[in-house]
Design a protein around this motif. Structure first.
Motif, PDB file in Angstrom:
ATOM      1  N   TYR A  13       0.835  -1.201   0.000  1.00  0.00           N
ATOM      2  CA  TYR A  13       0.000   0.000   0.000  1.00  0.00           C
ATOM      3  C   TYR A  13       0.867   1.247   0.000  1.00  0.00           C
ATOM      4  O   TYR A  13       2.008   1.231   0.451  1.00  0.00           O
ATOM      5  N   LYS A  14       0.281   2.327  -0.450  1.00  0.00           N
ATOM      6  CA  LYS A  14       0.898   3.648  -0.357  1.00  0.00           C
ATOM      7  C   LYS A  14      -0.061   4.530   0.437  1.00  0.00           C
ATOM      8  O   LYS A  14      -1.278   4.465   0.239  1.00  0.00           O
ATOM      9  N   LYS A  16      -1.920   7.808   1.114  1.00  0.00           N
ATOM     10  CA  LYS A  16      -2.341   8.942   0.284  1.00  0.00           C
ATOM     11  C   LYS A  16      -1.757  10.236   0.827  1.00  0.00           C
ATOM     12  O   LYS A  16      -1.583  10.413   2.040  1.00  0.00           O
ATOM     13  N   ASN A 104      -9.188   3.947   4.191  1.00  0.00           N
ATOM     14  CA  ASN A 104      -9.378   4.790   3.007  1.00  0.00           C
ATOM     15  C   ASN A 104      -8.216   5.757   2.798  1.00  0.00           C
ATOM     16  O   ASN A 104      -8.144   6.429   1.773  1.00  0.00           O
ATOM     17  N   THR A 107      -3.754   3.556  -0.592  1.00  0.00           N
ATOM     18  CA  THR A 107      -3.996   3.144  -1.966  1.00  0.00           C
ATOM     19  C   THR A 107      -3.299   1.803  -2.161  1.00  0.00           C
ATOM     20  O   THR A 107      -2.110   1.667  -1.869  1.00  0.00           O
TER      21      THR A 107
END
Length: 121
Positions: A13-14, A16, A104, A107
């Motif tokens: 994941y990155k 945001k 959320n 990403t």
């Protein structure tokens, strides 16, 4: 999202850009978090993660922060607490970590096969 580390796949994941991440890079960063979101239990004080999660998307404990939070730092504690028995640490975290409150804020970049996965019957 994958829930267990022993699955045949893992995800990368990155975070945001607009995410609010609290970084613990020193013992005082940790203490400031406790002061803002205290959770008192018996004679100890911890972070109230539920309250912290209402303002932050996650908490990042860096390698430097983890090392700095293994033992109480009395010179810092006396600036924040009157009770000398309050000596919180992050020993229980075991390793530098990233705690996600808001999925959320991430990403999904990719899902990969775990080459170290072993099926156990």
């Amino acid at each position: 999202m994958i829930e267990h580390h022993n699955r045949p796949y893992y995800c990368i994941y990155k975070v945001k850009e607009n995410s609010k991440i609290y970084v613990i890079n020193a013992y005082e960063d940790f203490i400031r978090l406790i002061v803002k979101y205290p959770l008192k239990r018996d004679f100890n004080i911890n972070i109230d993660f539920e309250k912290a999660g209402t303002e932050w998307d996650g908490i990042y404990l860096t390698s430097k922060g983890f090392q700095d939070c293994l033992e109480p730092r009395k010179e810092i504690l006396k600036r924040y607490f009157k009770d000398e028995n309050i000596q919180p640490t992050l020993k229980s975290w075991s390793i530098p970590s990233f705690l996600v409150f808001n999925p959320n804020s991430l990403t999904l970049l990719e899902e990969k096969e775990n080459e170290h996965y072993i099926e156990i019957d």
